[in-house]
Enzyme design. Structure first.
Site, mmCIF file in Angstrom:
data_model
loop_
_atom_site.group_PDB
_atom_site.id
_atom_site.type_symbol
_atom_site.label_atom_id
_atom_site.label_comp_id
_atom_site.label_asym_id
_atom_site.label_seq_id
_atom_site.Cartn_x
_atom_site.Cartn_y
_atom_site.Cartn_z
ATOM 1 N N ARG A 218 0.837 -1.208 0.000
ATOM 2 C CA ARG A 218 0.000 0.000 0.000
ATOM 3 C C ARG A 218 0.867 1.251 0.000
ATOM 4 O O ARG A 218 0.621 2.203 -0.740
ATOM 5 C CB ARG A 218 -0.938 -0.011 1.213
ATOM 6 C CG ARG A 218 -2.072 -1.015 1.113
ATOM 7 C CD ARG A 218 -3.095 -0.799 2.205
ATOM 8 N NE ARG A 218 -2.660 -1.283 3.510
ATOM 9 C CZ ARG A 218 -2.906 -2.495 3.994
ATOM 10 N NH1 ARG A 218 -3.559 -3.382 3.252
ATOM 11 N NH2 ARG A 218 -2.517 -2.847 5.198
ATOM 12 N N ASP B 160 -5.934 -6.667 -6.378
ATOM 13 C CA ASP B 160 -5.601 -7.401 -5.151
ATOM 14 C C ASP B 160 -6.733 -8.359 -4.804
ATOM 15 O O ASP B 160 -7.481 -8.140 -3.848
ATOM 16 C CB ASP B 160 -5.356 -6.396 -4.012
ATOM 17 C CG ASP B 160 -4.911 -7.082 -2.724
ATOM 18 O OD1 ASP B 160 -4.328 -8.183 -2.809
ATOM 19 O OD2 ASP B 160 -5.143 -6.515 -1.647
ATOM 20 N N ASP C 255 -15.800 -3.277 -5.094
ATOM 21 C CA ASP C 255 -15.879 -4.500 -4.308
ATOM 22 C C ASP C 255 -17.302 -5.047 -4.393
ATOM 23 O O ASP C 255 -18.259 -4.290 -4.605
ATOM 24 C CB ASP C 255 -15.513 -4.248 -2.839
ATOM 25 C CG ASP C 255 -15.089 -5.522 -2.133
ATOM 26 O OD1 ASP C 255 -13.874 -5.832 -2.110
ATOM 27 O OD2 ASP C 255 -15.966 -6.231 -1.599
ATOM 28 N N PHE D 297 -11.206 -5.170 -6.009
ATOM 29 C CA PHE D 297 -11.279 -5.982 -4.793
ATOM 30 C C PHE D 297 -10.818 -5.146 -3.596
ATOM 31 O O PHE D 297 -9.960 -5.554 -2.818
ATOM 32 C CB PHE D 297 -10.415 -7.244 -4.917
ATOM 33 C CG PHE D 297 -10.708 -8.095 -6.121
ATOM 34 C CD1 PHE D 297 -11.774 -8.981 -6.136
ATOM 35 C CD2 PHE D 297 -9.912 -8.011 -7.271
ATOM 36 C CE1 PHE D 297 -12.038 -9.773 -7.245
ATOM 37 C CE2 PHE D 297 -10.169 -8.799 -8.383
ATOM 38 C CZ PHE D 297 -11.232 -9.674 -8.375
ATOM 39 N N CYS E 133 -2.246 -13.791 -3.300
ATOM 40 C CA CYS E 133 -2.008 -14.267 -1.933
ATOM 41 C C CYS E 133 -2.157 -15.782 -1.841
ATOM 42 O O CYS E 133 -2.257 -16.334 -0.748
ATOM 43 C CB CYS E 133 -2.951 -13.580 -0.960
ATOM 44 S SG CYS E 133 -4.701 -13.903 -1.266
#
Length: 395
Positions: A211, A299, A249, A227, A339
């Protein structure tokens, strides 16, 4: 005296390298009748002691190692591990102005199956292994001793517990129930965290460094933050003086928190939009409508929970990155992340390269990202590395 686990010849090599897992196929025999989560001693096939760990009869990872030293696993053991972990976090908290950080990163901090995040004076625990569950009382006692000012809340509402023969569980372990919002600060940015109902333990602490890195790419730019959850990258984009930030989102409540976070930081809301939409569909709509952006931040949540899901995950990552490239202006920047621990850095880079070919764009990788430093990777446990990302210059 602890029950004993004896390994098949040759299967002791990973333990001698201090890797903390013993798989079921590596076990020759078990002496005694260890219960779920009970501490066992692990020996090689010749009877030489190697380690002690927690036994899990339902899991392919049959033993998770607590220690490679001959010591008792008790309250004092957990106090020692907590002190070691806090030493690293003290440095990071002072450096980055943190009131929220990961205190314990499971195996990487010598506490298999235990994750603890601190948000102000709330400690949020995820106990994902049989051993963690069996030693919950010892862990809580150690936490109370080390952090008397803190309340402790459990967020063990994760399906992986089923593999360990455990039920999902949440609730107060000590002190007070967390309020609907706990405000933390990182790098001068204030963020509201929903401990009891938010993703993971409430927030994605692992993306903190990414970030902050995003700030240098957004000055005066039109940014699409996909996201976005509660707006982390969007907040830093506003901090970095972006001309416009569109946060997307699928969760309306998350977007509401994202908006309130921007207001709390005093950012100019006329520069921000909060779009409740499916990212995959919206990207196609933007592409078909001829929309374009200077920066796209991608992300997504974890696409692969198991090896069986990896092929599908690769398709998903390729699709969203291709779409992102198609709506980027020439010379635009794609900040993209995965991730999924099962996806290594090289594979993720290849997926982005393939996405560029499908998008008929050319990409240069100009910066690499990984999880923040309060999510360390122990040298004996490479599986601790899971978050990877790239800044891409898209031509």
């Amino acid at each position: 005296m602890n029950p004993s686990v004896y390994l098949v010849k040759g299967r002791e090599k990973s333990l001698r390298r201090r890797h903390p897992w013993v798989f079921s196929r590596g076990i020759q025999r078990v002496e005694g009748k260890p219960s779920l989560g009970q501490t066992v001693d692990v020996y090689d096939h010749q009877g030489q002691w190697l380690a002690c760990g927690a036994f899990s009869p339902n899991s392919q990872i049959r033993v998770r190692v607590w220690t490679f030293e001959q010591e008792e696993v008790n309250v004092e053991f957990f106090k020692k591990r907590l002190k070691e972990a806090q030493g690293l976090r003290d440095v990071l908290a002072a450096r980055d102005g943190l009131t929220g950080y990961r205190l314990i990163a499971a195996e990487s901090d010598g506490l298999p199956g235990i994750t603890i995040d601190r948000y102000e004076n709330f400690l949020v625990c995820q106990l994902l292994s049989a051993g963690a569950e069996a030693h919950k009382d010892n862990l809580v006692e150690a936490l109370i001793a080390q952090y008397p000012e803190c309340s402790i809340y459990e967020r063990s509402d994760v399906s992986v517990r089923k593999k360990e023969g455990l039920k999902e569980r949440t609730g107060v372990l000590h002190g007070e129930l967390p309020p609907a919002s706990v405000v933390i600060e990182e790098n001068g940015v204030k963020i509201s965290v929903d401990i009891t109902g938010g993703h993971k333990t409430g927030f994605y602490l692992d993306q903190r460094d990414s970030r902050e890195a995003a700030v240098k790419y957004v000055n005066g730019k039109r940014v699409l933050n996909c996201f976005c959850y509660t707006g982390g990258f969007g907040l830093y984009s506003l901090k970095g003086n972006a001309a416009e930030v569109i946060n997307v989102d699928v969760s309306r409540p998350a977007l509401d928190i994202a908006k309130s976070n921007a207001e709390m930081n005093g950012y100019d809301l006329s520069k921000a939009q909060f779009v409740n939409a499916d990212v995959f569909k919206l990207l196609r709509e933007y592409r078909d409508a001829g929309e374009s952006f200077d920066v796209v931040i991608m992300d997504p949540p974890k696409f692969a929970e198991s090896k069986a899901q990896l092929t599908g995950a690769c398709r998903g990552y390729k699709d969203i990155n291709m779409l992102a490239m198609q709506i980027l202006k020439p010379g635009g920047k794609l900040l993209t992340y995965s991730c999924s621990g099962l996806m290594d850095n090289a594979l993720f880079q290849k997926i982005i390269a393939d996405a560029a070919l499908d998008a008929n764009r050319s990409v240069q990788f100009i910066e690499r990202f990984e999880q923040a430093a309060d999510h360390p990777i122990d040298s004996s446990y490479p599986e601790g590395f899971y978050l990877k990302g790239f800044a891409c210059h898209v031509k």
